[in-house]
Design an enzyme around this catalytic site. Sequence first.
Site, PDB file in Angstrom:
ATOM      1  N   GLU A   1      -1.060  -5.349   8.753  1.00  0.00           N
ATOM      2  CA  GLU A   1      -0.213  -4.514   9.627  1.00  0.00           C
ATOM      3  C   GLU A   1      -0.802  -4.648  11.128  1.00  0.00           C
ATOM      4  O   GLU A   1      -2.051  -4.736  11.317  1.00  0.00           O
ATOM      5  CB  GLU A   1      -0.112  -3.043   9.499  1.00  0.00           C
ATOM      6  CG  GLU A   1       0.580  -2.701   8.157  1.00  0.00           C
ATOM      7  CD  GLU A   1       0.628  -1.465   7.997  1.00  0.00           C
ATOM      8  OE1 GLU A   1       0.423  -0.507   8.738  1.00  0.00           O
ATOM      9  OE2 GLU A   1       1.279  -0.834   6.774  1.00  0.00           O
TER      10      GLU A   1
ATOM     11  N   ASP B   1      -0.737  -6.653  -0.204  1.00  0.00           N
ATOM     12  CA  ASP B   1      -1.254  -5.719   1.258  1.00  0.00           C
ATOM     13  C   ASP B   1      -2.445  -5.414   1.572  1.00  0.00           C
ATOM     14  O   ASP B   1      -3.214  -4.893   0.407  1.00  0.00           O
ATOM     15  CB  ASP B   1      -0.392  -4.141   1.038  1.00  0.00           C
ATOM     16  CG  ASP B   1       0.588  -4.011   2.256  1.00  0.00           C
ATOM     17  OD1 ASP B   1       0.487  -4.772   3.164  1.00  0.00           O
ATOM     18  OD2 ASP B   1       1.452  -3.067   2.221  1.00  0.00           O
TER      19      ASP B   1
ATOM     20  N   LYS C   1      -0.637  -9.771   3.210  1.00  0.00           N
ATOM     21  CA  LYS C   1       0.095  -9.110   4.381  1.00  0.00           C
ATOM     22  C   LYS C   1      -0.676  -8.107   5.278  1.00  0.00           C
ATOM     23  O   LYS C   1      -1.639  -7.298   4.496  1.00  0.00           O
ATOM     24  CB  LYS C   1       1.190  -8.376   4.023  1.00  0.00           C
ATOM     25  CG  LYS C   1       2.015  -7.840   4.980  1.00  0.00           C
ATOM     26  CD  LYS C   1       3.436  -7.207   4.714  1.00  0.00           C
ATOM     27  CE  LYS C   1       3.467  -5.877   3.957  1.00  0.00           C
ATOM     28  NZ  LYS C   1       2.657  -4.716   5.019  1.00  0.00           N
TER      29      LYS C   1
ATOM     30  N   ASP D   1       0.740  -1.266   0.084  1.00  0.00           N
ATOM     31  CA  ASP D   1      -0.096   0.181   0.065  1.00  0.00           C
ATOM     32  C   ASP D   1       0.833   1.381   0.076  1.00  0.00           C
ATOM     33  O   ASP D   1       0.505   2.343  -0.111  1.00  0.00           O
ATOM     34  CB  ASP D   1      -1.072   0.037   1.195  1.00  0.00           C
ATOM     35  CG  ASP D   1      -0.252   0.036   2.433  1.00  0.00           C
ATOM     36  OD1 ASP D   1       0.831  -0.164   2.335  1.00  0.00           O
ATOM     37  OD2 ASP D   1      -1.106  -0.055   3.658  1.00  0.00           O
ATOM     38  N   SER D   2       2.244   1.124   0.073  1.00  0.00           N
ATOM     39  CA  SER D   2       3.080   2.088  -0.089  1.00  0.00           C
ATOM     40  C   SER D   2       2.926   2.746  -1.568  1.00  0.00           C
ATOM     41  O   SER D   2       3.341   4.029  -1.830  1.00  0.00           O
ATOM     42  CB  SER D   2       4.473   1.672  -0.154  1.00  0.00           C
ATOM     43  OG  SER D   2       4.838   0.241  -1.012  1.00  0.00           O
TER      44      SER D   2
ATOM     45  N   GLU E   1       9.485  -3.482  10.668  1.00  0.00           N
ATOM     46  CA  GLU E   1       9.888  -2.095  10.226  1.00  0.00           C
ATOM     47  C   GLU E   1      10.270  -1.270  11.053  1.00  0.00           C
ATOM     48  O   GLU E   1       9.763  -0.972  11.857  1.00  0.00           O
ATOM     49  CB  GLU E   1       8.739  -1.614   9.392  1.00  0.00           C
ATOM     50  CG  GLU E   1       9.037  -0.112   8.439  1.00  0.00           C
ATOM     51  CD  GLU E   1       8.043   0.331   7.574  1.00  0.00           C
ATOM     52  OE1 GLU E   1       7.117  -0.601   7.278  1.00  0.00           O
ATOM     53  OE2 GLU E   1       8.075   1.489   7.065  1.00  0.00           O
TER      54      GLU E   1
HETATM   55  O1  KIV Z   1       3.385  -1.063   1.741  1.00  0.00           O
HETATM   56  C1  KIV Z   1       4.726  -1.544   1.858  1.00  0.00           C
HETATM   57  O2  KIV Z   1       5.415  -1.194   0.881  1.00  0.00           O
HETATM   58  C2  KIV Z   1       5.248  -2.129   2.932  1.00  0.00           C
HETATM   59  C3  KIV Z   1       6.713  -2.629   2.929  1.00  0.00           C
HETATM   60  C4  KIV Z   1       7.220  -1.185   3.473  1.00  0.00           C
HETATM   61  C5  KIV Z   1       7.001  -3.625   3.948  1.00  0.00           C
HETATM   62  O3  KIV Z   1       4.483  -2.690   3.873  1.00  0.00           O
END
Ligand code: KIV
Length: 300
Positions: free
Chosen positions: A131, A99, A129, A60-61, A198
């Site tokens: 968080e 994500d 994934k 989600d970056s 992280e």
């Molecule tokens: O969204 C992302 O790119 C991440 C990484 C920084 C692990 O969660």
Amino acid sequence: MTEKPAKPARYASWTQGKLPLPELSEMKRRGDKIVMVTAYDAPSARLADEAGIDLVLVGDSAGMVVQGRESTVPVTLDEIVLMTQWVARGAKRSIVVADMPFGSYETSDEDAVRSAVRLVKEGGADVVKLEGAGAMVSRARAIAQAGIGVMGHVGLTPQSATVLGGFKAQGRNAERARELVEEAVALEAAGCFSVVLEAVPAAVASAVTRRLAIPTIGIGAGAGCDGQVLVWHDMLGYCQGRSPRFVKRYADLGAVITEALGRYAEDVRSGSFPEEQHTYAMPEEELAEFEAALADVEAR
Ligand code: KIV
């Protein structure tokens, strides 16, 4: 007896087809480092795959490095589903991790499973994934019990940056460091196949890595993790502004692209592009007939 083909040096393991998920724990056991990078489209995923990257994260970056937002929070599940479809087309060997964006799993275990199913079924993700720990441990357990591989993520969790007081390193005092270890242990017990750490002190990440049987993937967490992840735009110099201190820049694509675009603009303005080789010809008799027809029209 037929000889086994030699393994390309860049692969730590598995060269045939999709890297099986259980292979990641085997890699940890053998001490083979795991490599993960983010990607948000098919050509990038293909390049990562060809480079022997083990996991490609549709992070989600994207909200920050692709969409130009200030945070990852506004990224939607539909957007991650779409980007995952693109990435899944490019990643043949690499495991595709989608994500789970903010708002797609916090509300209940049912919502978490529903969102994870969409990412796998519609997006083509191999695994997902999420968080956080605390109540998110239950979400991770529900997803794992639904038969979907789930990766945890603790330390600096960008979706809760506001609550954490910004994009700051975590676990820098003994109390919070101990909590981080407990969070990672809880995520492992919930069925996560791996945990991202992280922006945590290297000593804390190493302690977590020793405690867990599943691999840890670090970003700003030191060399003691079982693997590393970096954000595509940060590591390739394809972004605006300053990158976090934990980023190592392996290329300066931004400069390469700006220089190339500048030359293109110059060529168009000076008339030196396009050249003969960039244009289509037509058979002479067709051209003659076309010109005759034009002359006819103009004569009327
Ligand atoms: O969204 C992302 O790119 C991440 C990484 C920084 C692990 O969660």
